[in-house]
Design an enzyme around this catalytic site. Structure first.
Site, short mmCIF file in Angstrom:
data_model
loop_
_atom_site.label_atom_id
_atom_site.label_comp_id
_atom_site.label_asym_id
_atom_site.label_seq_id
_atom_site.Cartn_x
_atom_site.Cartn_y
_atom_site.Cartn_z
CE LYS A 38 -2.27 2.01 3.54
NZ LYS A 38 -3.21 3.00 4.06
CG ASP A 65 -5.34 4.11 1.14
OD1 ASP A 65 -6.46 4.43 0.72
OD2 ASP A 65 -5.08 3.99 2.36
CG LEU A 66 -2.88 8.45 -3.49
CD1 LEU A 66 -2.35 9.05 -4.80
CD2 LEU A 66 -2.01 8.91 -2.32
CE LYS A 67 -8.42 6.23 3.35
NZ LYS A 67 -6.99 5.91 3.45
CG ASP A 70 -11.82 16.94 -7.00
OD1 ASP A 70 -12.71 17.69 -7.45
OD2 ASP A 70 -10.69 17.35 -6.67
CB THR A 122 -11.16 2.72 11.17
OG1 THR A 122 -9.92 3.35 10.86
CG2 THR A 122 -11.40 1.58 10.20
NE ARG A 213 1.40 1.98 13.13
CZ ARG A 213 0.53 2.69 13.82
NH1 ARG A 213 0.97 3.62 14.65
NH2 ARG A 213 -0.76 2.48 13.71
O1 C5P Z 1 -1.77 0.50 12.20
P1 C5P Z 1 -1.04 0.02 10.96
O2 C5P Z 1 0.39 0.51 10.89
O3 C5P Z 1 -1.16 -1.46 10.71
O4 C5P Z 1 -1.83 0.74 9.79
C1 C5P Z 1 -1.70 0.36 8.44
C2 C5P Z 1 -2.58 1.22 7.57
O5 C5P Z 1 -3.94 1.02 7.84
C3 C5P Z 1 -2.31 2.71 7.72
O6 C5P Z 1 -1.86 3.15 6.45
C4 C5P Z 1 -3.60 3.35 8.10
O7 C5P Z 1 -3.95 4.39 7.20
C5 C5P Z 1 -4.63 2.25 7.98
N1 C5P Z 1 -5.45 2.17 9.19
C6 C5P Z 1 -6.80 2.47 9.12
N2 C5P Z 1 -7.59 2.34 10.22
C7 C5P Z 1 -7.07 1.95 11.38
C8 C5P Z 1 -5.71 1.65 11.47
C9 C5P Z 1 -4.93 1.77 10.35
O8 C5P Z 1 -7.28 2.82 8.05
N3 C5P Z 1 -7.86 1.81 12.43
#
Ligand code: C5P
Length: 251
Positions: A38, A65-67, A70, A122, A213
């Protein structure tokens, strides 16, 4: 399209770093354990399309993933550029509405690019949602937006793992569901308040999970990715034993 994915086709690793060098370091550490990466707004803003070209050129799939959100013409133009880059999956906001979604899908048709619609972020809870003028529960808005996106021809949606079951119950098995915010059992939960494991996400009906992460910051990223692939594989096998239709439905 098929939902018969191998575990490494279901795992998307988020390259949330600010340089191409840092991204490439993660990619080379992961080797063959991960195929889909991603690229989100942090890395893309820092490095631009070149990092996408490099990843695609080295045989990786890119989830851009630039969402986009527009007017239809602007989104369609951006989607055409993503097609040129060789991106495999791309996000747009479902709240951009039917016309915008149709334009994005239409612009992707010449390629195998899959358009995914972000439903409700989220980070948004019911109070946030209601304060934007949308009454009711988050899950209802997720279903409403996903339904609009699928009618427009999107390949799937991005949602929280908490909404997957309701999405499958209301809208069927014939589309992709990508879940971010997934953590292995016993892992450091970081800033995630409510966590779902890879197995739970897959069993609920997600086709893909996004992990950042827990893999990219691990001492041994490849080992962390292999462990998550194993969790996905076990859950997918169990799902195909218990619910063969869901596990193998094509779309
Ligand atoms: O938390 P982690 O490092 O696994 O996040 C990975 C990706 O998922 C991030 O790029 C973040 O934008 C997205 N994410 C999300 N909603 C969350 C946690 C992470 O959209 N609750």
């Amino acid at each position: 399209m098929s939902t018969n994915f191998t575990s490494d086709q279901r795992l998307i690793v988020a390259l949330d770093v600010s340089s191409a060098a840092a991204a490439q370091k993660i990619v080379s550490a992961l080797g063959d354990s991960v195929h889909i990466y991603k690229v989100g707004m942090q890395l893309y803003t820092a490095e631009g399309p070149q990092i996408v070209r490099e990843l695609v050129g080295s045989g990786r799939q890119v989830f851009l993933d630039l969402k986009y959100h527009d007017i239809p013409n602007t989104v369609a133009s951006a989607v055409r550029e993503a097609v040129q880059l060789g991106v495999s999956m791309l996000t747009v906001h479902a709240s951009g509405g039917s016309k915008m979604l149709l334009s994005a899908v239409e612009a992707s048709r010449v390629s195998s690019l899959q358009i995914l619609a972000v439903t409700v972020l989220t980070s948004i809870d019911e109070n946030d949602l209601n304060s934007t003028g949308v009454p009711g529960a988050v899950v209802d808005q997720v279903i409403r937006l996903a339904s609009i996106a699928l009618h427009a021809g999107c390949a799937g949606v991005v949602s929280s793992a908490r909404e997957v079951k309701a999405l499958r119950e209301k809208l069927g098995d014939n589309f992709l569901i990508v879940n971010p915010g997934v953590r292995s059992a016993g892992a450091d939960h970081g800033d995630q308040a409510r966590v779902v494991t890879p197995a739970e996400a897959i069993q609920a009906g997600a086709t893909h999970i996004v992990v950042g992460r827990p893999i990219t910051a691990a001492k041994d990223p490849a080992a962390a990715a292999r462990a998550i692939n194993q969790e996905i594989r076990t859950a997918a096998d169990e799902l195909s034993r218990n619910s063969p239709v869901r596990a193998s439905s094509a779309h």
